[in-house]
Design a protein around this motif. Sequence first.
Motif, PDB file in Angstrom:
ATOM      1  N   CYS A   1       0.866  -1.171   0.000  1.00  0.00           N
ATOM      2  CA  CYS A   1       0.000   0.000   0.000  1.00  0.00           C
ATOM      3  C   CYS A   1       0.901   1.217   0.000  1.00  0.00           C
ATOM      4  O   CYS A   1       1.632   1.440   0.967  1.00  0.00           O
ATOM      5  N   PRO A   2       0.869   2.007  -1.076  1.00  0.00           N
ATOM      6  CA  PRO A   2       1.766   3.168  -1.132  1.00  0.00           C
ATOM      7  C   PRO A   2       1.492   4.167  -0.011  1.00  0.00           C
ATOM      8  O   PRO A   2       2.330   5.002   0.287  1.00  0.00           O
ATOM      9  N   PHE A   3       0.317   4.062   0.616  1.00  0.00           N
ATOM     10  CA  PHE A   3      -0.039   5.018   1.670  1.00  0.00           C
ATOM     11  C   PHE A   3       0.314   4.495   3.062  1.00  0.00           C
ATOM     12  O   PHE A   3       0.114   5.167   4.056  1.00  0.00           O
ATOM     13  N   ALA A   4       0.803   3.263   3.143  1.00  0.00           N
ATOM     14  CA  ALA A   4       1.221   2.670   4.419  1.00  0.00           C
ATOM     15  C   ALA A   4       2.383   1.739   4.083  1.00  0.00           C
ATOM     16  O   ALA A   4       2.199   0.545   3.904  1.00  0.00           O
ATOM     17  N   PRO A   5       3.580   2.313   3.974  1.00  0.00           N
ATOM     18  CA  PRO A   5       4.716   1.586   3.400  1.00  0.00           C
ATOM     19  C   PRO A   5       5.015   0.235   4.041  1.00  0.00           C
ATOM     20  O   PRO A   5       5.468  -0.685   3.377  1.00  0.00           O
ATOM     21  N   ALA A   6       4.744   0.075   5.345  1.00  0.00           N
ATOM     22  CA  ALA A   6       5.068  -1.193   6.000  1.00  0.00           C
ATOM     23  C   ALA A   6       3.966  -2.234   5.854  1.00  0.00           C
ATOM     24  O   ALA A   6       4.129  -3.376   6.263  1.00  0.00           O
ATOM     25  N   ALA A   7       2.847  -1.827   5.285  1.00  0.00           N
ATOM     26  CA  ALA A   7       1.657  -2.691   5.320  1.00  0.00           C
ATOM     27  C   ALA A   7       1.694  -3.782   4.263  1.00  0.00           C
ATOM     28  O   ALA A   7       2.441  -3.713   3.287  1.00  0.00           O
ATOM     29  N   THR A   8       0.863  -4.781   4.462  1.00  0.00           N
ATOM     30  CA  THR A   8       0.732  -5.891   3.525  1.00  0.00           C
ATOM     31  C   THR A   8      -0.247  -5.520   2.421  1.00  0.00           C
ATOM     32  O   THR A   8      -0.826  -4.439   2.431  1.00  0.00           O
ATOM     33  N   GLY A   9      -0.448  -6.448   1.473  1.00  0.00           N
ATOM     34  CA  GLY A   9      -1.176  -6.123   0.269  1.00  0.00           C
ATOM     35  C   GLY A   9      -2.580  -6.687   0.196  1.00  0.00           C
ATOM     36  O   GLY A   9      -3.351  -6.627   1.156  1.00  0.00           O
ATOM     37  N   ASN A  10      -2.891  -7.245  -0.979  1.00  0.00           N
ATOM     38  CA  ASN A  10      -4.190  -7.884  -1.180  1.00  0.00           C
ATOM     39  C   ASN A  10      -4.345  -9.061  -0.236  1.00  0.00           C
ATOM     40  O   ASN A  10      -3.363  -9.627   0.228  1.00  0.00           O
ATOM     41  N   ILE A  11      -5.575  -9.475  -0.012  1.00  0.00           N
ATOM     42  CA  ILE A  11      -5.761 -10.727   0.711  1.00  0.00           C
ATOM     43  C   ILE A  11      -5.115 -11.843  -0.094  1.00  0.00           C
ATOM     44  O   ILE A  11      -5.115 -11.841  -1.323  1.00  0.00           O
ATOM     45  N   GLY A  12      -4.522 -12.788   0.604  1.00  0.00           N
ATOM     46  CA  GLY A  12      -3.791 -13.872  -0.051  1.00  0.00           C
ATOM     47  C   GLY A  12      -4.740 -14.911  -0.631  1.00  0.00           C
ATOM     48  O   GLY A  12      -5.674 -15.352   0.046  1.00  0.00           O
ATOM     49  N   THR A  13      -4.487 -15.301  -1.875  1.00  0.00           N
ATOM     50  CA  THR A  13      -5.364 -16.281  -2.525  1.00  0.00           C
ATOM     51  C   THR A  13      -5.444 -17.561  -1.709  1.00  0.00           C
ATOM     52  O   THR A  13      -6.526 -18.117  -1.505  1.00  0.00           O
ATOM     53  N   GLU A  14      -4.296 -18.042  -1.236  1.00  0.00           N
ATOM     54  CA  GLU A  14      -4.303 -19.327  -0.517  1.00  0.00           C
ATOM     55  C   GLU A  14      -5.014 -19.209   0.822  1.00  0.00           C
ATOM     56  O   GLU A  14      -5.651 -20.172   1.278  1.00  0.00           O
ATOM     57  N   ASP A  15      -4.955 -18.035   1.471  1.00  0.00           N
ATOM     58  CA  ASP A  15      -5.693 -17.856   2.725  1.00  0.00           C
ATOM     59  C   ASP A  15      -7.201 -17.894   2.461  1.00  0.00           C
ATOM     60  O   ASP A  15      -7.970 -18.501   3.225  1.00  0.00           O
ATOM     61  N   LEU A  16      -7.593 -17.241   1.380  1.00  0.00           N
ATOM     62  CA  LEU A  16      -9.017 -17.215   1.022  1.00  0.00           C
ATOM     63  C   LEU A  16      -9.505 -18.607   0.635  1.00  0.00           C
ATOM     64  O   LEU A  16     -10.582 -19.049   1.081  1.00  0.00           O
ATOM     65  N   VAL A  17      -8.709 -19.307  -0.163  1.00  0.00           N
ATOM     66  CA  VAL A  17      -9.080 -20.672  -0.566  1.00  0.00           C
ATOM     67  C   VAL A  17      -9.197 -21.564   0.672  1.00  0.00           C
ATOM     68  O   VAL A  17     -10.146 -22.343   0.816  1.00  0.00           O
ATOM     69  N   TYR A  18      -8.222 -21.453   1.579  1.00  0.00           N
ATOM     70  CA  TYR A  18      -8.262 -22.263   2.801  1.00  0.00           C
ATOM     71  C   TYR A  18      -9.560 -22.031   3.571  1.00  0.00           C
ATOM     72  O   TYR A  18     -10.276 -22.975   3.914  1.00  0.00           O
ATOM     73  N   MET A  19      -9.858 -20.763   3.833  1.00  0.00           N
ATOM     74  CA  MET A  19     -11.060 -20.453   4.614  1.00  0.00           C
ATOM     75  C   MET A  19     -12.311 -20.985   3.932  1.00  0.00           C
ATOM     76  O   MET A  19     -13.164 -21.614   4.561  1.00  0.00           O
TER      77      MET A  19
END
Lengths: 302, 302
Positions: free
Chosen positions: B239-257
């Motif tokens: 996230c260009p507005f929060a340099p330390a932050a993570t990005g999109n939700i992870g595909t594998e996390d979503l698939v797992y859930m």
Amino acid sequence: MSRFIEIVEVGARDGLQNEKVVLEPADKIELVRRLDACGARRQEVVSFVNPKRVPQMAGAEEMIAELAGAPGRSRIGLVLNERGWDRAVAGQCDEANVVVCATDGFGIRNQGASSAEQIATLAAIAAKRQAEGGPPISLTISVAFGCPFDGEVSEDQVVAIAQEGAALGLAEIALADTIGVADPWTVRKRVEAVRKVIGDIPLRMHFHDTRNTGIANAYASVEAGVRILDASVGGLGGCPFAPAATGNIGTEDLVYMLERAGFETGLDLGKLIETAHWIGGKIDKAPVSGLSKAGPFPKPAE
Amino acid sequence: MSRFIEIVEVGARDGLQNEKVVLEPADKIELVRRLDACGARRQEVVSFVNPKRVPQMAGAEEMIAELAGAPGRSRIGLVLNERGWDRAVAGQCDEANVVVCATDGFGIRNQGASSAEQIATLAAIAAKRQAEGGPPISLTISVAFGCPFDGEVSEDQVVAIAQEGAALGLAEIALADTIGVADPWTVRKRVEAVRKVIGDIPLRMHFHDTRNTGIANAYASVEAGVRILDASVGGLGGCPFAPAATGNIGTEDLVYMLERAGFETGLDLGKLIETAHWIGGKIDKAPVSGLSKAGPFPKPAE
């Protein structure tokens, strides 16, 4: 339905229990006091285990002597057996949180006792309290959504233990996703099933974010009527069964989600983020919570 | 209600767009093909922006020439203006995803146009497609839950844009939590409000995990009836507005859930985790998804 959600801070206990850096009791006491200043009213602060087996939890007596009995604060001690209960009573812990594993595989490896043996221990502790006094007892059912040794854990297993606990007149019953494998649909079903058998006893939920479902599971719990959730500042903690994984859901992440939706927690988000960075410095590990990296939204007025 | 959830893989576009390491088109093509092998049917693969402004997205023409028109696969190109649309048509993109910002603050800084000007551009593109042909158009409404410049974004703002999009006969409408500030209660309300005005047009949701609410927001969307979600392998992106932050939700996390709760995604969890580590090696950054660190549960049979 009340808009207040009680967050039980478990950073000083579950959060630090799996960390490589072993803190002195004085540092752990400072963590608890800083969390007091964030607004935490209930904190799990010690574990009455053998400090030779879990050096991170050494100094429980020293800590509880310093911390217990503070006005308006409840200090919880984790109890795995009768010896632990005696220590909690001797230390005048405000609450004792007794753990019963949902599976034998986890119970025997983690506490040296089968699930049935642990239920018998819980009953013995409840009887002792009845006869001799002692703090209120919570029951936490661990590995309630899956076990690293026995695999899947059925709803029936969990409901049966909750029912036995309810018969003992406990103050609170909790389901713990100890290894972070639950999905929110299952959480919701399990909350509903357990609430049916525990009547008016409050239900607390304890989630780990190991597979990034912890905050979703917290949301599902609140939607199912749960009003008490465990969390650890900074998302402290790990999982001995998944060395690279993260720990408990982060207190500040949970507060952010809840307060953004209009719930109240009584916790100060800015101070929590500060405390997450402070304890991260102490254990030499940057906090993993989203809020500690990205900050609140909207930005607080300057 | 169908148990199939369509996951649109955005790793090659949104995932890589904010990464420091700029990959060659050949590497990005390989990422798309590896994701094909994971079972991805729809992927956002290119962005028709100026490569001088966004060097991570260079080589769009080369990539789309290689990738478009594969049987059973849809390659999506991101379009911010008429020039981008023309490039998408020329490249024979399978789908064009046109972005309209919910706020002027974000729109002017990010696309050099107010929200109203972007809606006018979308209408011009839809008219051009009507007259001259071209791929199906999705509309993504960005900063639909909060803006780093204008602050809070109201439901009315988002619903109004969705309504204008629906009148243009688009193939799909999406709400994007571009900076990761949404909570699941608001998500659910906003999904319901938007669905009321878009009728039968499918609604897609796009979440960033910046404040660790992304997976909860995905869950809330599915509970509200959404059947199409964006995600990026490995939780790629920032996230260009929060340099330390993570990005999109992870595909594998979503698939797992989702799959743990009995939904189908058509995606292979083990291959996704492998791909997350592969692309992590390419961009010199360990994947942030929970599944890439902790692995599936229960463990797959050996």
